[in-house]
Scaffold this motif. Structure first.
Motif, PDB file in Angstrom:
ATOM      1  N   THR A  95       4.893  -4.496   7.122  1.00  0.00           N
ATOM      2  CA  THR A  95       5.291  -4.505   8.544  1.00  0.00           C
ATOM      3  C   THR A  95       5.157  -5.893   9.141  1.00  0.00           C
ATOM      4  N   HIS A  96       4.163  -6.668   8.660  1.00  0.00           N
ATOM      5  CA  HIS A  96       4.034  -8.076   9.060  1.00  0.00           C
ATOM      6  C   HIS A  96       3.106  -8.769   8.073  1.00  0.00           C
ATOM      7  N   TYR A  97       3.104 -10.114   8.144  1.00  0.00           N
ATOM      8  CA  TYR A  97       2.523 -10.878   7.042  1.00  0.00           C
ATOM      9  C   TYR A  97       0.994 -11.002   7.061  1.00  0.00           C
ATOM     10  N   ARG A  99      -2.995 -10.594   6.562  1.00  0.00           N
ATOM     11  CA  ARG A  99      -3.685 -10.306   5.303  1.00  0.00           C
ATOM     12  C   ARG A  99      -4.065  -8.839   5.121  1.00  0.00           C
ATOM     13  N   ASP A 100      -4.382  -8.142   6.205  1.00  0.00           N
ATOM     14  CA  ASP A 100      -4.767  -6.724   6.081  1.00  0.00           C
ATOM     15  C   ASP A 100      -3.558  -5.825   5.827  1.00  0.00           C
ATOM     16  N   HIS A 101      -2.369  -6.418   5.742  1.00  0.00           N
ATOM     17  CA  HIS A 101      -1.161  -5.643   5.447  1.00  0.00           C
ATOM     18  C   HIS A 101      -0.523  -6.105   4.143  1.00  0.00           C
ATOM     19  N   LEU A 102      -0.454  -7.448   4.004  1.00  0.00           N
ATOM     20  CA  LEU A 102       0.257  -8.028   2.852  1.00  0.00           C
ATOM     21  C   LEU A 102      -0.656  -8.340   1.663  1.00  0.00           C
ATOM     22  N   GLY A 225       2.974   0.123  12.345  1.00  0.00           N
ATOM     23  CA  GLY A 225       2.314  -1.136  11.969  1.00  0.00           C
ATOM     24  C   GLY A 225       1.216  -1.448  12.967  1.00  0.00           C
ATOM     25  N   ASP A 226       1.184  -2.687  13.472  1.00  0.00           N
ATOM     26  CA  ASP A 226       0.214  -3.039  14.516  1.00  0.00           C
ATOM     27  C   ASP A 226       0.877  -3.115  15.891  1.00  0.00           C
ATOM     28  N   HIS A 227       2.134  -2.693  15.974  1.00  0.00           N
ATOM     29  CA  HIS A 227       2.858  -2.814  17.249  1.00  0.00           C
ATOM     30  C   HIS A 227       2.265  -1.888  18.317  1.00  0.00           C
ATOM     31  N   ALA A 269      -1.071   1.466  11.686  1.00  0.00           N
ATOM     32  CA  ALA A 269      -1.792   0.819  10.584  1.00  0.00           C
ATOM     33  C   ALA A 269      -3.305   0.917  10.765  1.00  0.00           C
ATOM     34  N   HIS A 270      -3.749   1.140  12.004  1.00  0.00           N
ATOM     35  CA  HIS A 270      -5.193   1.240  12.270  1.00  0.00           C
ATOM     36  C   HIS A 270      -5.436   2.372  13.264  1.00  0.00           C
ATOM     37  N   GLY A 271      -6.621   2.957  13.207  1.00  0.00           N
ATOM     38  CA  GLY A 271      -6.963   4.003  14.183  1.00  0.00           C
ATOM     39  C   GLY A 271      -6.726   5.386  13.634  1.00  0.00           C
TER      40      GLY A 271
HETATM   41 ZN   LIG Z   1      -3.425  -5.043  11.076  1.00  0.00          ZN
END
Ligand SMILES: [Zn+2]
Length: 356
Positions: A95-97, A99-102, A225-227, A269-271
């Motif tokens: 979803t985005h670059y 570190r906790d995703h990629l 994602g984190d949006h 991505a979180h929660g």
């Molecule tokens: Zn994140």
């Protein structure tokens, strides 16, 4: 940080784990769809949900999570639990670059080199910028940035060393890989090549310039994602290549949530998983309105209109005095993004402006 209200958790186990600050178990969230929590070391977010999407010819992985052996183990165990092995991975979506995703992308690609990797071209550019900038004098550029932000001399060094450490370690670890042959640059509205499913990409710039969310139109799941996150407001203003318009971009991306069906299940991505996407988007928007109001008040109160001075006058969860190192840097960038949105002068950003 914003308090969350009126959101209906769709997973009691995930919501409970979030409250108790523990790692939830992987769970199936829809037909052919699993959430696998992958730990983040030493971070209040504690874990990233990696999502597994069953395809006709294997499985696609959304946001594999933070790099390192214990995290890879967690992901592979989740994969096994869903009935797959690494050889079944057909593709990876990021979803985005961050570190906790990629982070685990290189590890997954070494297990399955034929998998496609998809992310937005603007985030590919950010990874490239990170690689290039880290090899140059990060220390020097951050010193200049800090001076432009009005940071007092005794704190400039603190910021410079934090940033240099982060950039250097990231370029040596997480970004030290070659793009796979099957690098798929996604764009808004595009369908991902997950066979047998209808997974549409939404470009949601803000948290990063190339941030994307995914709408699975058959299971009515929205991978945000984190949006859009429950309980926390994502940092806006940290993107290495494009800080300047990030708040405007983000508010625009929140507005776009109105175009999605109200009944979607939000898989962040979180929660925890929840329903009430539009309600949450409005809360996040209101949070930024309030921040902008704080800034206007602060600007009227003082002649020192530097980013540091404005930041000092705003409200922070642990108070401005409680901010240090990376947290201070993040707060300054967030302040800068809000100032830019109000049309206030931010010297450091005037050189890095972009058109959008
Ligand atoms: Zn994140």
């Amino acid at each position: 940080m914003t308090a969350q209200t009126d959101l209906l958790p769709l997973s009691t186990a995930q919501a409970q784990a979030w409250r108790d600050r523990v790692l939830p178990a992987p769970e199936q969230i829809a037909e052919g769809t699993w959430a696998v929590p992958v730990p983040i070391p030493d971070n209040p977010l504690r874990y990233t949900y990696s999502y597994l999407l069953a395809a006709d010819d294997g499985v696609a992985v959304v946001d594999p999570g933070w790099d390192g052996a214990p995290r890879l183990d967690a992901l592979l165990e989740g994969l096994r639990g869903a009935g797959y092995s690494p050889a079944d991975i057909v593709g990876i979506v990021v979803t985005h670059y961050h570190r906790d995703h990629l982070g685990l992308v290189p590890a997954l690609l070494s297990l399955q080199p034929d998998a496609w990797l998809s992310l937005h071209p603007h985030d590919i550019a950010s990874v490239e910028a990170f690689r290039t900038r880290a090899s140059h004098s990060t220390q020097g550029s951050l010193l200049a940035l800090s001076e432009n932000l009005g940071v007092p001399e005794e704190r400039v060094r603190e910021l410079a060393s934090v940033f240099a450490g982060t950039a250097e370690s990231a370029s040596r670890t997480v970004f030290a890989f070659d793009w796979p042959d099957a690098l798929l640059e996604v764009d808004d509205g595009m369908l991902l090549p997950v066979e047998g499913r209808t997974v549409r990409v939404l470009w949601t710039p803000g948290h990063t310039f190339g941030h994307i969310a995914l709408h699975d139109e058959e299971t009515h799941t929205f991978f945000s994602g984190d949006h859009v996150l429950p309980g926390i407001s994502p940092n806006i203003g940290l993107d290495i290549t494009s800080i300047s318009h990030s708040l405007g971009d983000y508010l625009g991306s929140l507005d776009r949530m109105r175009g999605l069906p109200e009944e979607v299940a939000v898989a962040p991505a979180h929660g925890f998983r929840f329903s009430g996407l539009q309600v949450r988007a409005e809360q996040l928007s209101a949070h930024h309105d309030q921040r902008l109001e704080e800034l206007r008040t602060r600007a009227a109160e003082t002649d020192d209109q530097s980013v540091y001075s404005m930041c000092r006058g705003m409200q922070w969860a642990r108070g401005f005095e409680g901010l240090s190192g990376f947290q201070l840097y993040a707060a300054l960038m967030e302040t800068a993004a809000h100032m830019h949105h109000l049309g206030m002068r931010v010297p450091a950003l005037d050189d890095t402006d972009r058109t959008s």
